[in-house]
Each structure stands twice: as C-alpha cells, then as structure tokens.
Design an enzyme around this catalytic site. Sequence first.
Site, short mmCIF file in Angstrom:
data_model
loop_
_atom_site.label_atom_id
_atom_site.label_comp_id
_atom_site.label_asym_id
_atom_site.label_seq_id
_atom_site.Cartn_x
_atom_site.Cartn_y
_atom_site.Cartn_z
N SER A 160 0.82 -1.21 0.00
CA SER A 160 0.00 0.00 0.00
C SER A 160 0.86 1.28 0.00
O SER A 160 1.69 1.46 -0.89
CB SER A 160 -0.96 -0.05 1.20
OG SER A 160 -2.02 0.86 1.03
N ALA A 212 -11.40 -1.71 8.28
CA ALA A 212 -12.64 -2.27 7.71
C ALA A 212 -12.62 -2.18 6.19
O ALA A 212 -13.00 -3.14 5.49
CB ALA A 212 -13.85 -1.53 8.27
N ASP A 268 -10.12 -5.75 -3.93
CA ASP A 268 -9.55 -4.58 -3.24
C ASP A 268 -10.32 -3.31 -3.59
O ASP A 268 -10.45 -2.95 -4.76
CB ASP A 268 -8.07 -4.45 -3.67
CG ASP A 268 -7.28 -3.47 -2.79
OD1 ASP A 268 -7.90 -2.62 -2.15
OD2 ASP A 268 -6.05 -3.58 -2.78
N HIS A 320 -7.55 -5.91 0.26
CA HIS A 320 -6.37 -5.05 0.31
C HIS A 320 -5.24 -5.59 1.18
O HIS A 320 -4.16 -5.02 1.21
CB HIS A 320 -6.79 -3.65 0.80
CG HIS A 320 -5.71 -2.61 0.65
ND1 HIS A 320 -5.20 -2.24 -0.58
CD2 HIS A 320 -5.04 -1.87 1.57
CE1 HIS A 320 -4.27 -1.31 -0.40
NE2 HIS A 320 -4.14 -1.07 0.89
#
Length: 245
Positions: free
Chosen positions: A74, A137, A199, A227
């Site tokens: 990320s 979340a 994702d 993700h």
Amino acid sequence: MQNSLVFLHGWGMNKAVWQVCIEELSTHYSGDIHCLNLPGFGGADLPQGEYTLASVAGTLAKKIAPNSVIVAWSLGGLVALYLAKHYPEKVSKLVMLASTPYFVESTNWAGIKEYVLDDFKQQLSQDSNKTIERFLAIQAMGSEHAKEDIKQLRTLLKKHPQPHEEALSAGLDMLKTQDLRQTFSQLQQPVFGFFGRLDALVPKKVCSKMAQLNPSFKYEIAPKASHAPFISHRAEFISYLKSIL
C-alpha cells in the site's frame, strides 16, 4: 549469498503486520529478513525536518542493505518506488503488494476517490483510533474472511506503539498527492506485484495500466483477496514471493 529481504507496511500500520509471513518465510529463505517501521509508525521516530516522501525514504535508506529485495504494501509502495529511483543501489527487486504508483482515481486511472481521502483526513483530526479502525474495515472489505482479517491485523498492530498524528496526516497527504507513474515507468529494477481482485483501495483494473506503463511489470491477482492479501491469502502470497526470490 541471498539478498536481504525488506518489508514496508502501509498507512496506519506497523511492522508487526508481517509477523506471520516472516515466520513461514524464514524456514525457506536463508538471507536476512528485515521488517521496518515507516518513520512515525510503530514507535519509530519521526524524520528530521518536514515529513515528506523524500525524508521518509532517506531515513529508511540508512537501514537498508545494498541490493535488497523490497516488498512494499500500500503506502509503503510509494516509499519503495522513491527508494528504487533515488537509492538504486539499495533495491535489486521491488514487489508492489496491493500498491500502485498513484492512489487517486482520475481519468483513465482506477483508484481511491479523492473525497474518501479527504474524509479520512477530516476524521483523523477528530479521532485517529476511529479513523484507523475504519481503514481496517475498508482494507478487509470484500475478503471472504473479512472479520478474521480485521481481527488479526488489529491484534498485530497492538504489539507496537500507536502512530504519531503527524505521520498519519502526512501519510494521507502522500496517498492523495504523490504521482509516481513516471518513476514507475522508468524503473531499472525488476518490479512485481501481488493484488486482491476485491480490493476497494487499489482496484484490479489498475494492474493492466501499470503493465502498460512498465512492460516488464509482472503481477498476480488473488481472486478472493482484498487489500491485505498477505493476511487473507498468505499461502498464495508466500508462494508468489518464493517464485520471485
């Protein structure tokens, strides 16, 4: 001798998220394995001066051995791309894990809607814990075992101190403003990717765009992952990583 393997985490997280992967990998990989906290996360000091992509990469470069394989999740992917360009001697290969050179949705580019990042920024100023919970979340959203993924990430995060507000705020700014697509297209090092088809933050459509930018980019998409594919689909991720190493 095998290259050092360096893991960089994402926004709001810390190096503990890699724990389960490392335990498994270390039985197969004879090289050094290092999980680094981004500055200001997990108890790591803030960089000197302004908190920017350059200062973050400069701080981490001092801790990374030459010719390391960088696995970056990320937000960590932006840092890794900067390292690959500005400290090329440090990076032999790069693995973008649910990461992209540009995170914001724009014309012909899939990404996070800008207002979502603005909402996070606003919420962050009111309650950073709640903001990180919300981010957890979203990261697990779509995963077939989302609740377990969130629970595992939350447990791992608690092993280290909470992130600095400054690092959280600057990290969101980076996600919103940094466009490293040109850097990505000009990378000299081999670059790989591992993504989740479900994702919500790094849509699967962006993978083919990344391959257009850099024709040597090779990637895999885990069909039921979101993700955090290294948490939800650890076996597939480690298998992919071993094939690269």
